[in-house]
Motif scaffolding. Structure first.
Motif, PDB file in Angstrom:
ATOM      1  N   ASN A 151       0.739  -1.075  -0.043  1.00 10.01           N
ATOM      2  CA  ASN A 151      -0.181   0.077  -0.165  1.00 10.01           C
ATOM      3  C   ASN A 151       0.747   1.185   0.069  1.00 10.01           C
ATOM      4  OD1 ASN A 151      -1.532   2.230   0.809  1.00 10.01           O
ATOM      5  ND2 ASN A 151      -3.013   0.994   1.859  1.00 10.01           N
ATOM      6  N   PRO A 152       1.027   1.869  -1.148  1.00 12.73           N
ATOM      7  CA  PRO A 152       2.316   2.863  -1.434  1.00 12.73           C
ATOM      8  C   PRO A 152       1.730   3.976  -0.504  1.00 12.73           C
ATOM      9  CG  PRO A 152       0.709   2.446  -3.398  1.00 12.73           C
ATOM     10  CD  PRO A 152       0.561   1.465  -2.516  1.00 12.73           C
ATOM     11  N   PHE A 153       0.356   4.306  -0.306  1.00 14.21           N
ATOM     12  CA  PHE A 153      -0.194   5.546   0.434  1.00 14.21           C
ATOM     13  C   PHE A 153       0.297   5.423   2.166  1.00 14.21           C
ATOM     14  CE2 PHE A 153      -2.815   5.007  -3.201  1.00 14.21           C
ATOM     15  CZ  PHE A 153      -2.687   6.210  -3.743  1.00 14.21           C
ATOM     16  N   LEU A 154       0.063   4.137   2.442  1.00 11.44           N
ATOM     17  CA  LEU A 154       0.259   3.958   4.088  1.00 11.44           C
ATOM     18  C   LEU A 154       1.664   4.060   4.142  1.00 11.44           C
ATOM     19  CD1 LEU A 154      -0.533   3.334   6.733  1.00 11.44           C
ATOM     20  CD2 LEU A 154      -0.662   0.775   6.035  1.00 11.44           C
ATOM     21  N   GLU A 155       2.467   3.539   3.148  1.00 10.08           N
ATOM     22  CA  GLU A 155       3.949   3.383   3.174  1.00 10.08           C
ATOM     23  C   GLU A 155       4.429   4.745   3.504  1.00 10.08           C
ATOM     24  OE1 GLU A 155       7.990   2.219   0.704  1.00 10.08           O
ATOM     25  OE2 GLU A 155       6.005   1.214   0.392  1.00 10.08           O
ATOM     26  N   GLU A 156       4.093   5.692   2.391  1.00  9.44           N
ATOM     27  CA  GLU A 156       4.646   6.901   2.162  1.00  9.44           C
ATOM     28  C   GLU A 156       4.175   7.799   3.642  1.00  9.44           C
ATOM     29  OE1 GLU A 156       4.158  11.012  -0.780  1.00  9.44           O
ATOM     30  OE2 GLU A 156       2.970   9.044  -1.332  1.00  9.44           O
ATOM     31  N   THR A 157       2.979   7.649   4.116  1.00  9.99           N
ATOM     32  CA  THR A 157       2.626   8.277   5.235  1.00  9.99           C
ATOM     33  C   THR A 157       3.481   8.094   6.452  1.00  9.99           C
ATOM     34  OG1 THR A 157       0.241   8.293   4.220  1.00  9.99           O
ATOM     35  CG2 THR A 157       0.599   8.899   6.721  1.00  9.99           C
ATOM     36  N   LEU A 158       3.687   6.710   6.593  1.00  9.09           N
ATOM     37  CA  LEU A 158       4.427   6.374   7.685  1.00  9.09           C
ATOM     38  C   LEU A 158       6.136   6.871   7.552  1.00  9.09           C
ATOM     39  CD1 LEU A 158       2.998   2.909   8.449  1.00  9.09           C
ATOM     40  CD2 LEU A 158       3.197   4.623  10.126  1.00  9.09           C
ATOM     41  N   GLU A 159       6.293   6.851   6.291  1.00  5.99           N
ATOM     42  CA  GLU A 159       7.789   7.289   6.344  1.00  5.99           C
ATOM     43  C   GLU A 159       7.946   8.629   6.629  1.00  5.99           C
ATOM     44  OE1 GLU A 159      11.039   5.924   5.366  1.00  5.99           O
ATOM     45  OE2 GLU A 159       9.964   4.178   6.192  1.00  5.99           O
ATOM     46  N   ASN A 160       6.749   9.541   6.204  1.00  8.84           N
ATOM     47  CA  ASN A 160       6.973  10.998   6.578  1.00  8.84           C
ATOM     48  C   ASN A 160       6.969  11.093   7.937  1.00  8.84           C
ATOM     49  OD1 ASN A 160       7.123  11.646   3.879  1.00  8.84           O
ATOM     50  ND2 ASN A 160       4.919  11.838   3.449  1.00  8.84           N
ATOM     51  N   PHE A 161       6.690  10.190   8.734  1.00 10.41           N
ATOM     52  CA  PHE A 161       6.734  10.579  10.156  1.00 10.41           C
ATOM     53  C   PHE A 161       7.934  10.103  10.631  1.00 10.41           C
ATOM     54  CE2 PHE A 161       2.008  10.233  10.006  1.00 10.41           C
ATOM     55  CZ  PHE A 161       1.637  10.898  10.971  1.00 10.41           C
ATOM     56  N   ARG A 162       8.756   9.440   9.995  1.00  4.65           N
ATOM     57  CA  ARG A 162      10.129   9.137  10.555  1.00  4.65           C
ATOM     58  C   ARG A 162      10.904  10.487  11.072  1.00  4.65           C
ATOM     59  NH1 ARG A 162      14.980   5.229   8.108  1.00  4.65           N
ATOM     60  NH2 ARG A 162      16.638   6.065   9.637  1.00  4.65           N
ATOM     61  N   PRO A 163      11.055  11.432  10.720  1.00  2.52           N
ATOM     62  CA  PRO A 163      11.845  12.626  11.319  1.00  2.52           C
ATOM     63  C   PRO A 163      11.199  12.922  12.718  1.00  2.52           C
ATOM     64  CG  PRO A 163      11.624  13.086   9.031  1.00  2.52           C
ATOM     65  CD  PRO A 163      10.524  11.892   9.280  1.00  2.52           C
ATOM     66  N   ALA A 164       9.738  13.154  12.675  1.00  5.92           N
ATOM     67  CA  ALA A 164       9.134  13.682  13.912  1.00  5.92           C
ATOM     68  C   ALA A 164       9.440  12.457  15.087  1.00  5.92           C
ATOM     69  CB  ALA A 164       7.767  14.040  13.749  1.00  5.92           C
ATOM     70  N   ILE A 165       9.241  11.159  14.642  1.00  9.14           N
ATOM     71  CA  ILE A 165       9.149  10.136  15.676  1.00  9.14           C
ATOM     72  C   ILE A 165      10.575  10.071  16.080  1.00  9.14           C
ATOM     73  CG2 ILE A 165       9.274   7.621  15.754  1.00  9.14           C
ATOM     74  CD1 ILE A 165       6.448   9.038  16.225  1.00  9.14           C
ATOM     75  N   SER A 166      11.660  10.243  15.077  1.00  9.68           N
ATOM     76  CA  SER A 166      13.014  10.051  15.605  1.00  9.68           C
ATOM     77  C   SER A 166      13.347  11.014  16.517  1.00  9.68           C
ATOM     78  CB  SER A 166      13.816  10.107  14.029  1.00  9.68           C
ATOM     79  OG  SER A 166      13.900   9.068  13.407  1.00  9.68           O
ATOM     80  N   ARG A 167      12.824  12.256  16.349  1.00 12.96           N
ATOM     81  CA  ARG A 167      13.213  13.337  17.252  1.00 12.96           C
ATOM     82  C   ARG A 167      12.662  13.034  18.667  1.00 12.96           C
ATOM     83  NH1 ARG A 167      10.956  19.583  16.692  1.00 12.96           N
ATOM     84  NH2 ARG A 167      12.368  20.611  18.183  1.00 12.96           N
ATOM     85  N   THR A 168      11.548  12.519  18.805  1.00 14.22           N
ATOM     86  CA  THR A 168      11.376  12.093  20.162  1.00 14.22           C
ATOM     87  C   THR A 168      11.899  11.079  20.857  1.00 14.22           C
ATOM     88  OG1 THR A 168       9.421  10.478  19.408  1.00 14.22           O
ATOM     89  CG2 THR A 168       8.586  12.762  19.746  1.00 14.22           C
TER      90      THR A 168
END
Length: 226
Positions: A151-168
């Motif tokens: 599911n490319p939409f779910l994949e792209e959405t979760l990948e876009n969260f990586r910077p914010a999650i990495s920060r926390t």
């Protein structure tokens, strides 16, 4: 420093600045000067401006008229908003994996988790390096799940969260070294639930760990702002 393909120049600059924000080398509220960054990286000011727009979309910077870009604040409100949606998306990813594949076909998940555990076991005492390696390994497990779900939409959405999650994650790791071991335990329990084909258990594991991380970060922010 010079940047080259395959990623666009602006994306590479965004990743460079973003990593400095994630590891708290650039502090919340600190101004990012386009001209200074362009000179340091030997790139055009226009490329830096485009990179800052990318970082704004990733919620790492805010851009203000006449003031320019500043590192965004990490607040209880932003942390709660982030984890509310991130936990739900991870649960969705887990459900989709189990809808498409039976437990006996998910041996690859356990292999990915073993690789992550090997990374954790081999870590040195440097908190920054440790966090980066664990985050990379954790997202490696998620990318395996992406391939199963397709599911490319779910994949792209979760990948876009990586910077914010990495920060926390970096915030938590600075104060709680046990977070690395907690992360390894989370992925082992996750893999066990997936191989068993137990969707309810899998979602509970995701929710429990997500709420644990949320609570850790919120406690740190409360302490820092006291």
């Amino acid at each position: 420093m010079r940047f080259q393909a395959p990623e666009s120049l602006s994306e590479q600059i965004a990743q460079h600045i973003g990593q400095r924000i994630i590891i708290r080398d650039l502090k919340p509220g600190e101004r990012i000067q386009e001209l200074k960054v362009a000179g340091e990286l030997n790139v055009s000011r226009g490329s830096v401006r485009e990179a800052l727009l990318i970082l704004e979309r990733r919620h790492l910077v805010e851009i203000f008229p006449r003031r320019g870009a500043v590192v965004s604040d990490l607040t209880p409100g932003s942390v709660n908003a982030l984890y509310d949606i991130y936990i739900d998306l991870l649960c969705m990813l887990g459900r989709k994996v189990l809808e498409r594949w039976s437990g006996s076909e998910l041996g690859g998940v356990m292999s990915q988790v073993k690789e992550l555990q090997a990374v954790i076991d081999a870590l040195n005492s440097n908190a920054t390096d440790a966090a980066e390696q664990v985050i990379d390994a954790g997202f490696g497990v998620m990318r395996y799940a992406y391939r199963l779900v397709e599911n490319p939409f779910l994949e792209e959405t979760l990948e876009n969260f990586r910077p914010a999650i990495s920060r926390t994650y970096y915030v938590a790791l600075e104060h709680f070294r046990s977070e690395i071991a907690e992360t390894g335990t989370f992925f082992r329990h996750l893999a066990d639930a997936a191989v068993k084909g137990d969707s309810a258990l899998l979602e509970r594991v995701i929710q429990d760990f997500g709420e644990h991380q949320r609570a850790q970060v919120l406690s740190i922010l409360t302490e820092e702002n006291a």
